[in-house]
Design an enzyme around this catalytic site. Structure first.
Site, PDB file in Angstrom:
ATOM      1  N   THR A 184      15.882 -15.826  40.709  1.00 29.68           N
ATOM      2  CA  THR A 184      16.634 -14.583  40.713  1.00 29.68           C
ATOM      3  C   THR A 184      17.651 -14.628  41.846  1.00 29.68           C
ATOM      4  OG1 THR A 184      14.772 -13.356  39.844  1.00 29.68           O
ATOM      5  CG2 THR A 184      16.263 -12.134  41.267  1.00 29.68           C
ATOM      6  N   ARG A 212       9.620  -6.931  28.445  1.00 32.54           N
ATOM      7  CA  ARG A 212       9.103  -6.714  29.808  1.00 32.54           C
ATOM      8  C   ARG A 212      10.271  -6.462  30.778  1.00 32.54           C
ATOM      9  NH1 ARG A 212      10.018  -9.712  34.844  1.00 32.54           N
ATOM     10  NH2 ARG A 212       8.284  -9.236  36.222  1.00 32.54           N
ATOM     11  N   VAL A 213      10.103  -5.482  31.649  1.00 32.00           N
ATOM     12  CA  VAL A 213      11.130  -5.191  32.642  1.00 32.00           C
ATOM     13  C   VAL A 213      10.543  -5.396  34.031  1.00 32.00           C
ATOM     14  CG1 VAL A 213      12.724  -3.445  33.527  1.00 32.00           C
ATOM     15  CG2 VAL A 213      12.118  -3.444  31.101  1.00 32.00           C
ATOM     16  N   GLY A 214      11.201  -6.187  34.848  1.00 29.63           N
ATOM     17  CA  GLY A 214      10.746  -6.415  36.222  1.00 29.63           C
ATOM     18  C   GLY A 214      11.390  -5.436  37.187  1.00 29.63           C
ATOM     19  N   GLY A 235      10.698 -11.857  43.410  1.00 28.58           N
ATOM     20  CA  GLY A 235       9.271 -12.169  43.373  1.00 28.58           C
ATOM     21  C   GLY A 235       8.638 -11.557  42.141  1.00 28.58           C
ATOM     22  N   GLY A 237       7.819  -9.071  39.951  1.00 28.21           N
ATOM     23  CA  GLY A 237       8.463  -7.770  39.946  1.00 28.21           C
ATOM     24  C   GLY A 237       7.532  -6.581  39.874  1.00 28.21           C
TER      25      GLY A 237
HETATM   26  N1  ASP Z   1      11.694 -10.152  40.370  1.00 29.85           N
HETATM   27  C1  ASP Z   1      12.018 -10.850  39.166  1.00 29.85           C
HETATM   28  C2  ASP Z   1      11.278 -10.202  38.026  1.00 29.85           C
HETATM   29  O1  ASP Z   1      10.164  -9.756  38.215  1.00 29.85           O
HETATM   30  C3  ASP Z   1      11.686 -12.312  39.192  1.00 29.85           C
HETATM   31  C4  ASP Z   1      12.099 -13.062  40.427  1.00 29.85           C
HETATM   32  O2  ASP Z   1      12.570 -12.476  41.388  1.00 29.85           O
HETATM   33  O3  ASP Z   1      11.965 -14.324  40.448  1.00 29.85           O
HETATM   34  O4  ASP Z   1      11.784 -10.201  36.928  1.00 29.85           O
END
Ligand code: ASP
Length: 320
Positions: A184, A212-214, A235, A237
């Site tokens: 990300t 799915r929503v992060g 991270g 999410g």
């Molecule tokens: N935070 C992002 C999500 O959960 C993933 C990531 O940061 O690597 O979609």
């Protein structure tokens, strides 16, 4: 004083293993970006909001990061991208969820911010809005790179083996599956007028369930900016959503009067019990920078006062 800080995701467990072959390209990408956009921010050519948008667009175009072209694939082998942006000057924000047809998800979020209403669009409505607004469109074949297809196949095979379809595997960051670390992306900036802004963009996680929503498109979870602080998170999410991570950091500074470093550490400690492995970047109106992470690595860098550094693990590399 101006400051630009970026991240390209966090992931992996265990001790630092050194740079991978592809990391050299990522380092060069981050250096060029910081020098180019950091310099323009410094001479007052860009506002904080423009700087974070341009920085995230730059990272979305680098296929080695998990945003825009090179986003990871969901369970149906599709690229579905989330992004959000916030202007600390006036609290305007924009966010887009589940985009499948655009080159720059952050541009869609930015156009929503500019319009002021609504703040969020999801799915085909978000793609349609992007098209109507003249955002550059892209197709799935271009967005999904060979590397991401290979990662998806590896994920799919592993998930079919008995005992490997546990929750951790499904929630694993793509870095864990590939041991390469592709993340990300996000940016925070302080401009010559003392204004702050933050932006974040992602393809999510390899094999994520469709729909799915992060945290990335959730204002207050993955992204936040106000008069005092700007934050972009990366991270797992779900943990960053459950702790309103980005806004919590700002509250720690605004109401508890913590230093930026303490406020950032406190948030990382809060997400950890929820499985929130990851990291964040944050800056204050005084130009302080925090870039904590509790994973093996986090792609990160900053540019301020004519100099900057990028890092992935413990070592950092100067920007000439
Ligand atoms: N935070 C992002 C999500 O959960 C993933 C990531 O940061 O690597 O979609």
């Amino acid at each position: 004083m101006t400051v630009l800080v970026i991240h390209g995701g966090a992931g992996g467990d265990g001790p630092w293993r050194g740079l991978s072959d592809l990391d050299h390209e990522r380092i060069e990408c981050m250096k060029e970006l910081l020098k180019s956009i950091g310099t323009r921010l410094e001479i007052g050519e860009l506002s904080a909001l423009e700087a974070v948008k341009l920085a995230v667009e730059w990272l979305e175009d680098e296929p080695l990061f998990n945003a825009g072209r090179g986003s990871v694939l969901d369970e149906n082998q599709r690229v579905t991208m989330d992004a959000s942006i916030m202007d600390g000057k006036d609290g305007r924000a924009g966010a887009a969820i589940g985009l499948q047809r655009v080159r720059h998800p952050i541009d869609v979020a930015f156009k929503l911010l500019e319009q002021e209403w609504p703040i969020m669009f999801h799915g085909s409505a978000a793609d349609e809005f992007a098209f109507q607004q003249g955002c550059e469109m892209a197709d799935q074949n271009w967005l999904a790179t060979n590397l991401r297809q290979a990662q998806w196949s590896k994920w799919k095979q592993a998930a079919l083996r008995p005992g490997t379809t546990d929750e951790d595997d499904m929630a694993a960051l793509d870095h864990d599956l590939e041991n390469e670390g592709h993340g990300t992306v996000g940016a925070v900036a302080l401009d010559v007028h003392g204004n702050l802004a933050a932006a974040t963009s992602t393809g999510g996680m390899t094999g994520k369930p469709a729909g799915r929503v992060g945290d990335t498109p959730i204002i207050g979870a993955g992204t936040w900016a106000d008069h005092n602080v700007a934050v972009s998170c990366t991270g797992v999410g779900e943990a960053f959503i459950r702790t309103c991570a980005a806004h919590s950091l700002a509250s720690n500074v605004n109401f508890l009067e913590m230093t930026l470093a303490d406020a950032a550490t406190s948030v990382m400690n809060a997400v950890e019990p929820f499985g929130g492995r990851g990291g964040l970047i944050a800056i204050s109106k005084n130009g302080e920078v925090a870039m904590p992470y509790q994973t093996r690595l986090m792609y990160r860098g900053y540019y301020a006062n004519g100099e900057g550094k990028v890092a992935i693990g413990p070592e950092d590399y100067g920007i000439e």
